[in-house]
Design an enzyme around this catalytic site. Structure first.
Site, mmCIF file in Angstrom:
data_model
loop_
_atom_site.group_PDB
_atom_site.id
_atom_site.type_symbol
_atom_site.label_atom_id
_atom_site.label_comp_id
_atom_site.label_asym_id
_atom_site.label_seq_id
_atom_site.Cartn_x
_atom_site.Cartn_y
_atom_site.Cartn_z
ATOM 1 N N ALA A 162 0.818 -1.212 0.000
ATOM 2 C CA ALA A 162 0.000 0.000 0.000
ATOM 3 C C ALA A 162 0.853 1.264 0.000
ATOM 4 O O ALA A 162 0.381 2.340 -0.399
ATOM 5 C CB ALA A 162 -0.919 -0.011 1.221
ATOM 6 N N CYS A 163 2.123 1.148 0.426
ATOM 7 C CA CYS A 163 2.980 2.331 0.528
ATOM 8 C C CYS A 163 3.334 2.936 -0.819
ATOM 9 O O CYS A 163 3.908 4.021 -0.881
ATOM 10 C CB CYS A 163 4.249 1.963 1.283
ATOM 11 N N THR A 164 3.041 2.271 -1.935
ATOM 12 C CA THR A 164 3.406 2.832 -3.231
ATOM 13 C C THR A 164 2.463 3.946 -3.689
ATOM 14 O O THR A 164 2.698 4.540 -4.741
ATOM 15 C CB THR A 164 3.423 1.739 -4.314
ATOM 16 N N ASP A 539 9.185 -0.342 0.037
ATOM 17 C CA ASP A 539 8.347 0.736 0.562
ATOM 18 C C ASP A 539 9.024 2.083 0.301
ATOM 19 O O ASP A 539 10.111 2.318 0.743
ATOM 20 C CB ASP A 539 8.159 0.527 2.064
#
Length: 539
Positions: A162-164, A539
């Site tokens: 999700a960090c992208t 990340d």
């Protein structure tokens, strides 16, 4: 213990989850200069794992805020921040030449590959790390060993952390992840993922204008007349803007009346909202859009970053960096560096150090004969460059740039159309232009880094390697380490975890005749007969 390296310049690319962990580790270090670069801004969703940032920093540059924080925490670090992408004007090969080592903490393969290519050309040592949920890895790349681009990335279905998500997306994948966050914010009752001020959730038009219309987007989208579309049925063609809005407004209105929801990739209505939101955001930022099935697949495989995993792989990166600096003159240590450390979970799983494969002879990223030339692109013609290269390499040649053939000695017709063109008609003036030079038998001859320099009309070629680079590492330490004797309990524990150094030095010898034996996260490469490492998204 303080580590003082007053003659060493370091560049760290990426100031996300792993980058923040690295900065915390090096807060006790001293360098001549420690540069950090990142093009991203801080999002609320970053705060649970990027501990250098606070809520009041949202919308600000990650690199600039991190530098401000570190200057208070560690003024001796001499940190210098750059708010930019590493592959933009101003950050060419000449920028990289000042550094002794590069730390990669990136979140995409394209930028990783670019940094790898430049560092391989210059002979700069690289440490790299990645994490994906509870899994992670750390690698060291240096001249004469395997590089990041040597072997193909695994072709199995990828999982996306999700960090992208970014405030400035560059791929459709980023837009899918952003759309997933939008779904969570609007329909799951969660807060703190996206900015929520300035719209009325009960008014679809207000929500649409908040997220798809704005001056900060290259292409702001206005609401147009449309008919509501209840189901995706455009497999044979690309949807119009009116049709995308018809899908989005229908899905939003239906979902908004269902109460709190958890995203289900098998629910057509959920996927319809994600697809329409992704397609609209791609149009906001001029990004090539994936098809319906690809977007559905990505939306169901988003993996959240774990701060503890980031901390472990960041420590592995710094351990490799320190060991390289302190042992640069020891051949044996370079053999031990030629390995990858993997992190996984489970009762019987632990951090493993394994021998890496030898470099791929077909990899043009770490190809030995790398040369550069600086000429005036507005004066020099393609024919002039080709003739000079032929004389320098003593061979008939083909020139390839980004999979596009620039010159082919066996195709005179195409050459006629291009021979009189100036270099500025083909290449960018403010960036490095990387060309692959092959013989007519398709054998690699050289990698040419071509740069523009005003008024330089004489074509000369030189090696990209910086032969004197290693001399910076002479006597870098300003302290003497004290050896500590292990207790009997520590020796027992080390034996149990199988990481106690052994007296049998044969165990650590690199034998390139054998295939690599990687215990986890490994796939066979049918083309080379060697094992290839599975890439983890950073990340």
């Amino acid at each position: 213990m303080n580590y003082n390296y007053p003659n060493i310049r370091i560049l760290m690319v990426g100031v996300g989850g792993i980058g923040c962990e690295i900065l915390k580790i090096v807060s006790k270090f001293t360098f001549q200069e420690f540069h950090i670069i990142d093009m991203d801004t801080i999002e609320v969703s970053n705060l649970n794992r990027q501990f250098l940032f606070r809520l009041e920093h949202r919308g600000q540059s990650k690199s600039l805020v991190a530098a401000q924080t570190m200057k208070k925490m560690a003024p001796q670090l001499n940190i210098i921040a750059h708010f930019a992408a590493i592959n933009t004007p101003g950050y060419t090969m000449d920028f990289f030449r000042q550094f002794d080592a590069v730390i990669m903490a990136l979140d995409n393969a394209e930028t990783r590959s670019y940094v790898n290519k430049v560092c391989q050309a210059l002979g700069i040592f690289i440490v790299d790390a990645g994490s994906m949920g509870f899994k992670g890895q750390a690698n060291a790349y240096y001249e004469g060993a395997i590089c990041y681009d040597c072997y193909p990335i695994a072709t199995t279905q990828k999982q996306y952390p999700a960090c992208t998500i970014r405030s400035q997306p560059s791929t459709c994948t980023h837009c899918v992840i952003w759309s997933k966050y939008l779904f969570t914010q609007l329909f799951s009752g969660e807060v703190g993922i996206l900015e929520v001020e300035g719209f009325d959730k009960s008014q679809p038009n207000s929500v649409f204008n908040k997220f798809f219309k704005g001056e900060e987007m290259p292409n702001s989208i206005d609401i147009v007349e449309h008919e509501l579309i209840k189901k995706y049925h455009f497999a044979e063609r690309k949807e119009s803007l009116e049709e995308l809005q018809g899908m989005w407004f229908y899905a939003y209105d239906e979902l908004n009346h269902l109460g709190q929801l958890q995203y289900d990739k098998d629910d057509d209505l959920h996927v319809l909202f994600i697809y329409a939101s992704t397609a609209l955001r791609c149009r906001n930022f001029n990004i090539e859009q994936y098809d319906y099935q690809q977007i559905k697949s990505i939306s169901g495989n988003i993996i959240h970053a774990i701060a503890s995993t980031n901390s472990i792989v960041a420590a592995l990166e710094i351990q490799r960096l320190i060991s390289f600096i302190e042992n640069y003159d020891k051949v044996k240590y370079f053999q031990d560096l030629n390995a990858a450390s993997y992190v996984s979970t489970g009762k019987k799983e632990r951090i493993l150090t394994v021998k890496a494969t030898k470099s791929n002879p077909l990899c043009n990223s770490c190809f030995k004969n790398q040369i550069y030339s600086k000429v005036d692109f507005t004066i020099i013609k393609v024919e002039d460059l080709v003739n000079s290269l032929k004389n320098y390499l003593n061979s008939e040649i083909n020139i390839v740039s980004l999979s596009r053939i620039i010159w082919d000695d066996e195709d005179e017709n195409d050459n006629i159309a291009i021979r009189e063109k100036k270099l500025n008609e083909l290449f960018k003036l403010d960036l490095d232009n990387r060309l692959i030079i092959k013989s007519i038998e398709e054998k690699f001859l050289a990698v040419l880094w071509l740069q523009h320099q005003a008024d330089q009309v004489q074509i000369q070629f030189g090696s990209t390697k910086m032969e004197d680079k290693i001399f910076r590492f002479k006597n870098p330490l300003q302290h003497k380490k004290k050896e500590r004797v292990r207790t009997q309990q520590e020796i027992k524990e080390l034996k149990e975890t199988e990481i106690l150094p052994t007296k049998n030095q044969e165990k650590f010898k690199i034998t390139t005749q054998k295939q690599t034996e990687i215990l986890i996260d490994e796939e066979p490469n049918e083309q080379t007969g060697l094992n290839k490492k599975v890439e983890f998204v950073i990340d």
